[in-house]
Design an enzyme around this catalytic site. Structure first.
Site, short mmCIF file in Angstrom:
data_model
loop_
_atom_site.label_atom_id
_atom_site.label_comp_id
_atom_site.label_asym_id
_atom_site.label_seq_id
_atom_site.Cartn_x
_atom_site.Cartn_y
_atom_site.Cartn_z
N PHE A 536 0.61 2.28 3.06
CA PHE A 536 -0.80 2.42 2.72
C PHE A 536 -1.71 2.03 3.86
O PHE A 536 -2.91 2.04 3.72
CB PHE A 536 -1.11 1.56 1.49
CG PHE A 536 -0.37 2.00 0.28
CD1 PHE A 536 -0.91 2.95 -0.58
CD2 PHE A 536 0.90 1.52 0.00
CE1 PHE A 536 -0.23 3.38 -1.69
CE2 PHE A 536 1.59 1.94 -1.11
CZ PHE A 536 1.03 2.89 -1.97
N GLY A 537 -1.14 1.64 5.00
CA GLY A 537 -1.96 1.27 6.14
C GLY A 537 -1.35 0.11 6.89
O GLY A 537 -0.36 -0.47 6.45
N LYS A 552 -3.82 -6.44 4.84
CA LYS A 552 -3.44 -5.03 4.79
C LYS A 552 -4.72 -4.19 4.75
O LYS A 552 -5.57 -4.38 3.88
CB LYS A 552 -2.59 -4.77 3.55
CG LYS A 552 -2.09 -3.35 3.41
CD LYS A 552 -1.31 -3.15 2.13
CE LYS A 552 0.09 -3.71 2.19
NZ LYS A 552 1.06 -2.83 2.85
N ASP A 648 7.82 2.68 -4.82
CA ASP A 648 8.25 2.72 -3.41
C ASP A 648 9.12 1.50 -3.10
O ASP A 648 8.88 0.78 -2.14
CB ASP A 648 7.05 2.80 -2.46
CG ASP A 648 7.47 3.30 -1.08
OD1 ASP A 648 8.64 3.74 -0.92
OD2 ASP A 648 6.63 3.25 -0.15
#
Ligand SMILES: *[C@@H]1O[C@H](CO)[C@@H](O)[C@H](O)[C@H]1NC(C)=O
Ligand SMILES: *[C@@H]1O[C@H](CO)[C@@H](O)[C@H](O)[C@H]1NC(C)=O
Ligand SMILES: *[C@@H]1O[C@H](CO)[C@@H](O)[C@H](O)[C@H]1NC(C)=O
Ligand SMILES: *[C@@H]1O[C@H](CO)[C@@H](O)[C@H](O)[C@H]1NC(C)=O
Ligand SMILES: *[C@@H]1O[C@H](CO)[C@@H](O)[C@H](O)[C@H]1NC(C)=O
Ligand SMILES: *[C@@H]1O[C@H](CO)[C@@H](O)[C@H](O)[C@H]1NC(C)=O
Ligand SMILES: *[C@@H]1O[C@H](CO)[C@@H](O)[C@H](O)[C@H]1NC(C)=O
Ligand SMILES: *[C@@H]1O[C@H](CO)[C@@H](O)[C@H](O)[C@H]1NC(C)=O
Ligand SMILES: *[C@@H]1O[C@H](CO)[C@@H](O)[C@H](O)[C@H]1NC(C)=O
Ligand SMILES: *[C@@H]1O[C@H](CO)[C@@H](O)[C@H](O)[C@H]1NC(C)=O
Ligand SMILES: *[C@@H]1O[C@H](CO)[C@@H](O)[C@H](O)[C@H]1NC(C)=O
Ligand SMILES: *[C@@H]1O[C@H](CO)[C@@H](O)[C@H](O)[C@H]1NC(C)=O
Length: 828
Positions: A536-537, A552, A648
């Site tokens: 996600f980054g 994050k 995930d």
């Protein structure tokens, strides 16, 4: 799964219970003598079922079965690289060449070198000038009796367990009984100035000690300063004159008090007016056999009796009130003991500033969710605790309650404060530099009012409208003041209104903290240290006060503000020991950031796919990690308020803390699914290799996570990636390879770089592979629920007893020839 271990122990105990029957070394050694700590010079060696090994230089065999036999020599615990020179009890039969019982572990009753354990080839020597000296393998001096110059002629291990250096006329020059360690044997005394010190599990010195002072017998927990948790004061008016006392043995000196372990009692003696007096008796159980008293790792002083084979605990010697809650470590640090039960301090308003270190073992203690940081001392607060007291208070001074609290808030070293009321606001103030276990009490049982406060850390709030005021204050042009004030008022109104809208958690305790982008930029030193790149980054390392954090930065997060807030609420209120904790977030026009606890050992993939296998994780650690992941997932799927499907699961999303506890990260970032209905996903998420087959048919439930978990199991057992193009053809996909190996019955062939682990844990590995096969069933309804997985891993359930998990049922494994690469599914 633990059956294998039990069988092994059983086999070992059979093997060793028929161990040696040789003549024992003599209990007496003459001078000069030298023993080097190896099998060649000390032939009398034995390995116990528990893994410890002894090398005895003196053995005093018990002649009549009344007590144990004693030996003096080197002793080590598995893996046997560090030794004590010690006196220990051993269990042997009564004949001269009787075999030792290797299933009854030796018990150390005296040790020379707990401060410095020695290695193989260390030496012990009675020197010509009468000193008993212990040197490490490199010749460095570790310990000595300091008796050089005395006319020592030999060393004797007495039937009592006393190790004695004696002179020509048989007089004692030095004896272990005068220098106790953690144990008193029958007839042994603890004199003023000496300490009985507990031993910790790794055989070094522990944190508790028992000592005789001028005024009584005291037990302390070591610290700065030491704190007393038990005291029995001498009362001279109660004392009885001991005319019959045998003064010649030991010789009572003026002002020298001591306690003696006698048959049936622990008694305190002293001298007054040159007369020996008995100060008190603590009566003990009195079975007709040998006994010992030992100060143990938990601070208890226990009396043990010899049952003919081993030492059995008989009773607690110290009365520590109430309900044993005054033992300093009974509930770990910060834990509150109430009638023997442990809990963590809670805030008044449902706030949770503490959490249990281990939710299955509340007695391990609690830690602050945000650690105290002296850099952020201005954001510390005192949390009031009701009806809580402490085992020891230390020094106090008289003051008002408010000044007492203030003094603690100003002192970085103060962790808690107690205030004992004399009247409404005046009383005694106690500042606590360290907090062991706390205890709850009933107010009516103590004759005074006590207030207790514990220090907690809050995080700095984001810059608020207040700062504008400060700016205004410094503007000194009177003409402008009115105008600016008006302007500020408007800005302030707007900001505070926006802040209220933006921060839905403001004032709700236990919610993640909101940060500004500027604060996080500062905390991460302008996003300079990248920890990794998640799905996600990117993730950056940062620091808030002394506490490390991981920040994050969410990229391409299509969601609007409301969805983001909804996710933050879900993640922020999902607490479990196996989930990475969300500390805070940032949400403004441009940025969406999440602030997580820092996990110092990084992600699991770095550890299991290491090429250098020598420093990779042992099977035991990997098994624990698998169990941790399973518990975290079980919580997400089945226990938390709103079911969370991760979507995930892979080693890169499993993080390890400093103690290698595994925690799942990135949960809640994928779409949330309601408890009872599965949603139709419109976009394939997740990572190639870990995707469940049903992604192709687009009905996604939590069972997709269980498939991915199955892949993680295989990877963790085999220590290779699910898809590894470096492997020979046919072995690139681990699942294909497993199917081949199942056919030929060589399942463990999938394990890379096989080492000794596989010899001792092969059976467990096969069980885990079976479990993986069950998780990898093509038909998702046939996969187990995460709670079943946890039960199996904990050994409470069998894989076999459950249908569909036979390791040869290969047809049901997901067929690896199906397309594995994510194919976008058409939206319905
Ligand atoms: C010494 O003997 C013990 C017991 O027989 C054995 O376990 C150990 O491996 C031996 N040590 C060495 C260095 O040979
Ligand atoms: C001590 O160790 C040596 C070498 O490992 C071995 O030969 C001997 O039998 C052992 N002694 C006993 C009593 O087990
Ligand atoms: C050896 O010790 C074990 C347990 O400590 C005991 O069960 C066993 O009976 C003992 N064996 C002998 C021969 O005394
Ligand atoms: C101990 O000393 C012996 C003899 O000097 C030597 O052969 C052996 O390698 C030494 N062992 C260790 C572990 O240093
Ligand atoms: C022997 O003397 C040394 C140095 O003074 C001291 O550190 C050590 O504790 C003494 N040993 C004993 C057994 O008293
Ligand atoms: C032994 O254990 C104590 C705590 O139980 C720990 O502080 C110490 O570092 C350990 N020592 C070694 C050498 O492992
Ligand atoms: C000592 O014992 C006497 C008699 O039992 C008792 O009256 C006195 O209060 C005790 N003193 C202390 C300090 O406990
Ligand atoms: C002291 O005890 C020893 C050994 O028990 C005994 O021989 C001796 O007579 C005793 N002395 C006195 C004064 O009771
Ligand atoms: C005990 O010793 C102290 C000095 O250490 C002395 O002042 C006192 O008089 C002695 N008491 C008796 C009764 O001998
Ligand atoms: C010790 O001596 C003092 C004064 O000589 C006397 O008052 C006291 O009673 C004596 N104590 C005992 C236990 O004999
Ligand atoms: C409380 O006690 C202190 C000290 O004894 C005294 O100075 C003070 O006046 C008292 N306050 C009240 C309200 O009684
Ligand atoms: C303790 O506080 C209660 C209520 O504030 C009061 O009624 C009581 O008298 C106090 N007790 C003492 C010993 O100060």
């Amino acid at each position: 799964m633990h059956r294998a271990g039990t069988m092994l122990l059983f086999a070992l105990s059979i093997l060793f219970s028929q161990a040696w029957s040789i003549d024992y070394p003599s209990p007496i050694a003459d001078l000069p003598s030298l023993w080097t700590n190896n099998n060649a010079t000390i032939p009398y060696n034995a390995t116990y079922a528990s893994g410890s090994m002894i090398r005895a230089i003196l053995v005093r065999q018990n002649p009549g079965g009344y007590g144990p036999s004693f030996a003096c020599g080197f002793i080590c615990a598995a893996p046997c690289d560090r030794f004590l020179f010690a006196v220990f009890s051993i269990s042997v039969g009564y004949t001269s060449a009787a075999a030792i019982n290797a299933s009854t572990p030796p018990r150390i009753v005296w040790a020379a070198n707990r401060h410095h354990l020695v290695k193989e080839n260390a030496s012990v020597q009675i020197t010509r000038d009468g000193d008993l000296v212990l040197r490490d393998f490199d010749g460095s001096l570790v310990w000595s009796t300091n008796t050089s110059g005395s006319p020592v002629v030999g060393m004797n291990l007495a039937q009592t367990g006393n190790l004695i250096l004696y002179d020509v006329v048989g007089k004692t020059v030095w004896e272990s009984f005068e220098n106790p360690t953690d144990t008193l044997l029958m007839g042994q005394s603890l004199r003023q100035g000496k300490r009985l010190t507990s031993a910790s599990a790794n055989w070094t010195q522990g944190q508790f000690y028992l000592t005789v002072l001028d005024h009584g017998l005291y037990a302390f927990v070591n610290g700065d300063p030491p704190e007393s948790y038990y005291q029995k004061r001498f009362n001279v008016t109660d004392a009885t004159v001991e005319s019959k006392m045998n003064i010649s043995s030991g010789g009572v000196k003026n002002g020298t008090a001591y306690i003696s372990f006698l048959q049936g009692s622990l008694s305190a003696f002293g001298s007054l007016n040159n007369t020996a007096i008995k100060l008190f008796d603590i009566s003990l159980p009195w079975p007709s056999s040998a006994q010992l008293i030992s100060l143990e790792d938990d601070g208890h002083l226990r009396v043990y009796g010899w049952d003919g084979i081993s030492w059995e605990p008989l009773a607690d010697v110290l009365d520590v009130y109430p309900d044993g809650c005054a033992y300093p470590t009974v509930c770990g640090e910060y834990g509150i003991c109430s009638k023997g039960q442990c809990s963590c301090p809670t805030g008044n308003s449902g706030d949770a500033p503490f959490r249990e270190l281990d939710d299955r073992h509340p007695d391990m203690g609690c830690s602050l969710v945000i650690p105290l940081s002296c850099d952020l001392i201005q954001h510390q607060q005192l949390l009031p605790l009701t009806d809580v007291t402490y085992f020891s208070f230390g020094d106090s001074w008289a003051t008002h309650e408010e000044s007492c609290k203030e003094a603690c808030l100003k002192a970085c070293t103060c962790k808690a404060v107690f205030f004992r009321h004399q009247n409404d606001s005046y009383g005694s103030c106690y500042l606590m530099p360290k907090i062991f276990s706390l205890m709850s009490y009933k107010p009516e049982t103590i004759g005074y009012n006590l207030s207790a406060y514990i220090k907690v850390q809050r995080l700095p709030p984001p810059p608020s409208s207040k700062d504008w005021n400060v700016t205004a204050y410094h503007v000194g042009v009177p003409v402008l003041v009115a105008f600016i004030a008006l302007l500020i008022l408007i800005i302030k109104r707007t900001i505070s209104k926006r802040m209220q809208e933006d921060d839905p958690f403001k004032g709700i305790p236990g919610m993640p903290t909101r940060f500004t982008h500027k604060q996080l930029k500062q905390a991460t030193n302008n996003f300079s240290k990248k920890l990794g790149q998640g799905g996600f980054g990117p993730v950056y390392e940062g620091k808030l006060g002394n506490a490390k954090i991981a920040v994050k930065c969410l990229r391409d997060i299509g969601n609007g503000k409301e969805e983001f807030m909804a996710e933050v609420i879900t993640i922020g209120t999902t607490h479990h020991i196996n989930l990475v904790r969300l500390i805070g977030y940032c949400s403004d026009k441009l940025h969406r950031l999440l602030v997580y606890e820092y996990m110092s050992n990084g992600s699991l993939d770095k550890w299991i796919f290491k090429k250098n296998q020598s420093d990779s994780l042992s099977w035991a650690s990997r098994y624990k990690i698998i169990l941790d992941i399973a518990k975290g997932l079980a919580y997400l799927h089945e226990e938390c308020r709103q079911k969370i499907v991760h979507l995930d699961i892979k080693p890169g999303n499993i993080l390890l803390d400093d103690k290698f506890n595994a925690k799942i990260s990135d949960f809640g970032l994928a779409k949330l699914i309601d408890r009872d209905q599965s949603h139709v996903m419109t976009k394939v998420r997740g990572t190639r290799g870990y995707l469940a087959p049903e992604w192709l048919t687009s009905t996604i439930t939590e069972k997709a996570d269980i498939y991915s978990f199955g892949v993680v199991l295989l990877e963790t057992v085999s220590r290779r990636k699910i898809l590894d193009s470096n492997q020979p053809e046919g072995g690139i996909n681990l699942i294909n390879l497993l199917q081949e190996k199942i056919k030929v019955g060589q399942v463990l062939d999938i394990v890379e770089n096989q080492n000794e682990d596989i010899l001792s844990h092969g059976a467990e590995m096969i069980e885990v592979i079976k479990l993986a096969v069950w998780c990898l069933q093509r038909e998702f309804s046939k996969r187990p629920a995460m709670s079943q997985v946890v039960k199996i891993l904990e050994g409470a359930m069998d894989t076999e007893s459950t249908a569909g998990s036979e390791i040869n049922s290969r047809d049901e494994i997901f067929d690896a020839s199906s397309p594995l690469s994510p194919v976008p599914v058409s939206a319905r």
